[in-house]
Each structure stands twice: as C-alpha cells, then as structure tokens.
Design a protein around this motif. Structure first.
Motif, PDB file in Angstrom:
ATOM      1  N   ILE A   1       2.660   4.004  -1.885  1.00 21.99           N
ATOM      2  CA  ILE A   1       1.775   5.164  -1.816  1.00 21.99           C
ATOM      3  C   ILE A   1       2.361   6.149  -0.812  1.00 21.99           C
ATOM      4  O   ILE A   1       2.444   5.846   0.382  1.00 21.99           O
ATOM      5  CB  ILE A   1       0.359   4.730  -1.370  1.00 21.99           C
ATOM      6  CG1 ILE A   1      -0.169   3.617  -2.283  1.00 21.99           C
ATOM      7  CG2 ILE A   1      -0.578   5.929  -1.341  1.00 21.99           C
ATOM      8  CD1 ILE A   1      -1.329   2.846  -1.702  1.00 21.99           C
TER       9      ILE A   1
ATOM     10  N   CYS B   1       4.639   8.079  -6.241  1.00 25.26           N
ATOM     11  CA  CYS B   1       3.790   6.890  -6.198  1.00 25.26           C
ATOM     12  C   CYS B   1       4.397   5.897  -7.194  1.00 25.26           C
ATOM     13  O   CYS B   1       4.531   6.216  -8.379  1.00 25.26           O
ATOM     14  CB  CYS B   1       2.348   7.248  -6.567  1.00 25.26           C
ATOM     15  SG  CYS B   1       1.191   5.884  -6.407  1.00 25.26           S
TER      16      CYS B   1
ATOM     17  N   HIS C   1      -6.374   6.375  -0.496  1.00 22.01           N
ATOM     18  CA  HIS C   1      -6.144   5.038  -1.033  1.00 22.01           C
ATOM     19  C   HIS C   1      -7.422   4.214  -0.955  1.00 22.01           C
ATOM     20  O   HIS C   1      -8.125   4.243   0.057  1.00 22.01           O
ATOM     21  CB  HIS C   1      -5.031   4.352  -0.228  1.00 22.01           C
ATOM     22  CG  HIS C   1      -4.823   2.926  -0.602  1.00 22.01           C
ATOM     23  ND1 HIS C   1      -5.046   1.897   0.270  1.00 22.01           N
ATOM     24  CD2 HIS C   1      -4.440   2.374  -1.773  1.00 22.01           C
ATOM     25  CE1 HIS C   1      -4.793   0.755  -0.347  1.00 22.01           C
ATOM     26  NE2 HIS C   1      -4.425   1.013  -1.578  1.00 22.01           N
TER      27      HIS C   1
ATOM     28  N   VAL D   1      -5.427   5.325  -6.161  1.00 30.39           N
ATOM     29  CA  VAL D   1      -4.948   6.385  -5.272  1.00 30.39           C
ATOM     30  C   VAL D   1      -5.326   7.738  -5.855  1.00 30.39           C
ATOM     31  O   VAL D   1      -5.480   7.891  -7.069  1.00 30.39           O
ATOM     32  CB  VAL D   1      -3.418   6.320  -5.045  1.00 30.39           C
ATOM     33  CG1 VAL D   1      -3.040   5.068  -4.264  1.00 30.39           C
ATOM     34  CG2 VAL D   1      -2.652   6.381  -6.350  1.00 30.39           C
TER      35      VAL D   1
ATOM     36  N   ASP E   1      -6.411  -1.314  -7.463  1.00 28.64           N
ATOM     37  CA  ASP E   1      -5.970  -0.388  -6.426  1.00 28.64           C
ATOM     38  C   ASP E   1      -5.984   1.016  -7.008  1.00 28.64           C
ATOM     39  O   ASP E   1      -5.530   1.227  -8.139  1.00 28.64           O
ATOM     40  CB  ASP E   1      -4.552  -0.771  -5.987  1.00 28.64           C
ATOM     41  CG  ASP E   1      -4.238  -0.285  -4.595  1.00 28.64           C
ATOM     42  OD1 ASP E   1      -4.463  -1.055  -3.651  1.00 28.64           O
ATOM     43  OD2 ASP E   1      -3.782   0.861  -4.461  1.00 28.64           O
TER      44      ASP E   1
ATOM     45  N   TYR F   1      -0.406  -4.837   3.631  1.00 28.00           N
ATOM     46  CA  TYR F   1       0.278  -3.555   3.458  1.00 28.00           C
ATOM     47  C   TYR F   1       1.058  -3.158   4.699  1.00 28.00           C
ATOM     48  O   TYR F   1       0.697  -3.477   5.820  1.00 28.00           O
ATOM     49  CB  TYR F   1      -0.682  -2.445   3.043  1.00 28.00           C
ATOM     50  CG  TYR F   1      -1.822  -2.151   3.997  1.00 28.00           C
ATOM     51  CD1 TYR F   1      -1.784  -1.055   4.845  1.00 28.00           C
ATOM     52  CD2 TYR F   1      -2.942  -2.962   4.043  1.00 28.00           C
ATOM     53  CE1 TYR F   1      -2.834  -0.767   5.697  1.00 28.00           C
ATOM     54  CE2 TYR F   1      -4.000  -2.688   4.885  1.00 28.00           C
ATOM     55  CZ  TYR F   1      -3.939  -1.586   5.713  1.00 28.00           C
ATOM     56  OH  TYR F   1      -4.979  -1.315   6.566  1.00 28.00           O
TER      57      TYR F   1
END
Length: 182
Positions: free
Chosen positions: A113, A11, A119, A85, A83, A132
C-alpha cells in the motif's frame, strides 16, 4: 516473488515464492533488492507491527498524513481478512477509488500500500494475526482516517453491521467528503 498490479497505481499484490518439504514451508516475506527490481519502487521499512483480532473486527480506514505518511506491506499470518484500500492522493488518476483483496494464510498474498492511501481490514475468521511493515514511524498527531461505512465508498464488508466490532475512534471518523473537502 510474483507481483500483480491492482487497478490503483503502485498498489500491488505480492505472492512470495514458497518452499515446501517434509518439515513444512519457508518463504521470504520481503527482499528489498527484488522488490525494487520488480516494481521500480524504493521502500525502506522501519517499523514492523502485528495485531490479533477476533471475527468481525474492522480496523480502519487509517492513514498517516504529511511528513509521517506511511507505505505498508501487509499480510495475514493466521486466519483471513478482507483488506481494503482507498486512494487519497488528490493528484492520482485513481483518487477516491477503492480496491479489496482477500488475504489469508492459504494464499499468502501480501498487499503493498503506497503512501497516501487509507487502509482498512475486516477479520473473516475466528482469530486473525495480521502483520505489516511501515516505511515511516507512527506519529499520533499525523493520524487520520475515513469512516468505514462511507456512502460514497460503498464497501461491502461481508458481515452484517451488527456483527462488526469497531473501536470508538473508528466510529467517529469523518466521511470521504469531509476528509477530502470534495
């Protein structure tokens, strides 16, 4: 392009090289050759998506599973998000761990990612345009997720709960424990 590792394997935070002059700015948001050379990872993006959200919109935790799993390269075109994850790869050393980063139009950070991550993001500005790329096509039967307020993940969403805007689907997602059976 500058690449910074996060605490979660594969990541990555990517800072593109920005060129400015009297007309404005230009940057290359992705270059497959440079990305592969700098990271050792090979990715072939096949789908490009964009959402426009108002402040307090929380999207996620989402992922595609099985043969439809997706890696993503996410960025903010306008506004600001936090953001987040979570590593859902059971064979990973960082399984169950989370990472968050502020993405906005000023820092131009992008987040890569890998497949197997949940996510989510929350919009922190009045209007946010979020873009994205995915390396696999969306498949409704393969969509999955984890509830945003899971106690085990313990995410601080930076806004009071009553200011959050969620889809009905996102309110009904399973907990981390239910999702992973652990």
């Amino acid at each position: 392009m500058q690449i910074k590792k996060t605490p979660l394997k594969d990541c990555l935070i990517i800072k593109p090289r920005i060129f400015e002059d009297n007309r404005g700015t230009f940057f290359e948001s992705f270059n497959e050759e440079t990305f592969q050379k700098e990271t050792g990872l090979q990715v072939n993006f096949v789908q490009d998506n964009q959402s426009i959200s108002k402040k307090g919109t929380l999207r996620g935790f989402h992922l595609q599973t099985g043969e439809h799993a997706q890696a993503k390269l996410v960025r903010v075109v306008k506004g600001e998000v936090m953001d987040v994850v979570v590593d859902l790869r059971e064979d990973s050393d960082t399984f169950g761990e989370t990472f968050s980063v502020i993405l906005n139009e000023q820092n131009n950070f992008q987040l890569f990612i890998p497949r197997g991550f949940g996510h989510a993001f929350i919009t922190l500005s009045e209007e946010t345009i979020f873009a994205y790329k995915c390396d696999n096509y969306y498949n409704k039967e393969s969509e999955a997720g984890i509830i945003y307020n899971d106690e085990q993940l313990d995410i601080d969403w930076h806004l009071p709960k009553e200011q959050l805007i969620l889809s009905e689907k996102d309110k009904e997602l399973p907990s981390f424990k239910e999702f992973t059976n652990s």
